[in-house]
Write an enzyme that holds these catalytic residues in place. Structure first.
Site, PDB file in Angstrom:
ATOM      1  N   VAL A  61      14.090  62.427  86.384  1.00  0.00           N
ATOM      2  CA  VAL A  61      13.148  62.874  85.620  1.00  0.00           C
ATOM      3  C   VAL A  61      11.505  63.347  86.180  1.00  0.00           C
ATOM      4  CG1 VAL A  61      11.634  60.432  85.132  1.00  0.00           C
ATOM      5  CG2 VAL A  61      12.201  62.138  83.133  1.00  0.00           C
ATOM      6  N   TYR A  62      11.362  63.104  87.341  1.00  0.00           N
ATOM      7  CA  TYR A  62      10.231  63.534  88.064  1.00  0.00           C
ATOM      8  C   TYR A  62      10.153  65.022  88.326  1.00  0.00           C
ATOM      9  CZ  TYR A  62       9.654  58.811  89.498  1.00  0.00           C
ATOM     10  OH  TYR A  62       9.480  57.102  89.518  1.00  0.00           O
ATOM     11  N   SER A  63       9.322  65.784  87.278  1.00  0.00           N
ATOM     12  CA  SER A  63       9.194  67.123  87.264  1.00  0.00           C
ATOM     13  C   SER A  63      10.547  67.759  87.190  1.00  0.00           C
ATOM     14  CB  SER A  63       8.276  67.735  88.732  1.00  0.00           C
ATOM     15  OG  SER A  63       7.172  67.205  88.653  1.00  0.00           O
ATOM     16  N   ASN A  64      11.348  67.267  86.293  1.00  0.00           N
ATOM     17  CA  ASN A  64      12.616  67.902  85.549  1.00  0.00           C
ATOM     18  C   ASN A  64      13.383  68.255  87.000  1.00  0.00           C
ATOM     19  OD1 ASN A  64      11.746  68.198  82.970  1.00  0.00           O
ATOM     20  ND2 ASN A  64      10.354  69.783  83.493  1.00  0.00           N
TER      21      ASN A  64
END
Length: 352
Positions: A61-64
């Protein structure tokens, strides 16, 4: 660098690990964390490895997914020198298979993470949140399958409530599935709720803690002061409404003591706050983040020295807050503490 075993496993990790949430910089939340590209990421990884920091933590989920991609590029050619920790479960899209810990989601999330990271195995795979809609047996049997396939080596959880973690451990024991060796949780001098239930559980079940946001969502960087506006570069401008509430006066009292200890020791405020965490029960690794080399070098200076007993006592006293029921008797009444001895003494100058 000190190394510690994670829970009841043979995996040894550095007491400081690096959080790659600043890599990638996509989206309103994570761009506020940082926008480190591949070139700078390689430099930060270089510095970490020189200091003995071999564990790098990220998430889909970090920066997609861009965080995993940048981390993968930064460690290319030296995979055998590092440990990779990543996470999945939080939503990455609007589709029915884009969130949670179902068998389909975990398998797809693992395959996607392997591709983005440019590796064929993940050292530590953690569930980023508890999925109340998927049977725990399904979750754990899927993790067991992924371990047997060699795609992940150890499993953990993050942001679980006490009953969620305990139920998962019990089901793992019942069926012979891999146990969570680590629980990644928020813990700081201005956020000690972890101690009320999750820490005693971790001691009892031999589950280590990886601490995220150890500087209290940027409150303990040394740049926040009583009577002064937030620095322009503070991430609290974007994330204050998402972070746990901290009473201003309580925060400033903690900062005052950190400032005093900083003057006495010559260590920075963040170094003292991080070092304190390394002394706490169950803590296996403290995840540090950095948007630039200067921040990283300062954070790396949090280990290799010890706070005195007097300094630890001052920090314990100023940061202590009486927990709510049913944890209050644990601290306040002799009958309860006789049956449930506290993990560390209650500060003498903190009144029930």
């Amino acid at each position: 660098m000190e190394y510690r075993r994670l829970g009841a496993s043979g995996l040894q990790v550095p007491v400081l690990s690096f959080g790659a949430g600043t890599f990638g910089g996509q989206g309103p939340l994570f761009s506020a964390w940082g926008d480190t590209g591949i070139s700078e990421a390689r430099r930060l990884v270089d510095l970490c490895l020189e200091a003995g920091v071999t564990l790098f933590d990220t998430a889909d989920v970090y920066s997609n997914g861009a965080s995993e991609e940048v981390l993968g590029a930064a460690i290319k050619g030296r995979r055998d020198q590092v440990l990779i920790s990543t996470k999945a479960s939080l939503p990455t899209g609007d589709g029915p298979q884009d969130a949670g810990s179902s068998r389909a989601r975990l398998i797809r999330a693992t395959e996607s993470a392997l591709r983005r990271l440019g590796t064929d195995y993940i050292d530590l795979f953690q569930l980023h949140a508890f999925d109340a809609g998927t049977p725990i047996e399904e979750v754990l049997s899927t993790l067991d399958q992924l371990v047997r396939q060699g795609k992940i080596r150890y499993v953990g959880a993050s942001n679980f409530a006490g009953w969620q973690l305990m139920k998962s451990l019990a089901i793992a024991d019942r069926h012979g599935y891999p146990r969570h060796v680590v629980h990644q949780a928020y813990y700081s001098l201005v956020g000690r709720d972890y101690e009320w239930e999750l820490m005693p559980l971790a001691v009892d079940q031999n589950v280590s803690t990886m601490v995220w946001s150890p500087l209290g969502w940027g409150r303990l960087t040394g740049k926040v002061r009583r009577g002064q506006p937030l620095p322009k570069e503070s991430r609290l401008h974007q994330t204050a409404t998402m972070s746990p509430v901290v009473d201003d006066e309580h925060l400033y009292r903690v900062i005052d003591v950190l400032d005093d200890i900083s003057k006495e020791t010559g260590k920075s405020v963040p170094q003292i706050a991080l070092n304190w965490l390394t002394t706490r029960p169950t803590v296996g690794s403290v995840i540090i983040g950095a948007r630039n080399e200067a921040q990283l070098r300062d954070n790396l200076g949090a280990v290799g020295w010890s706070l005195s007993k007097e300094h630890l006592a001052k920090l314990e006293a100023v940061s202590f807050q009486t927990p709510p029921y049913p944890y209050t008797p644990y601290y306040n009444l002799d009958g309860f503490t006789r049956l449930n001895p506290p993990l560390f003494p209650r500060p003498k100058d903190v009144k029930p």
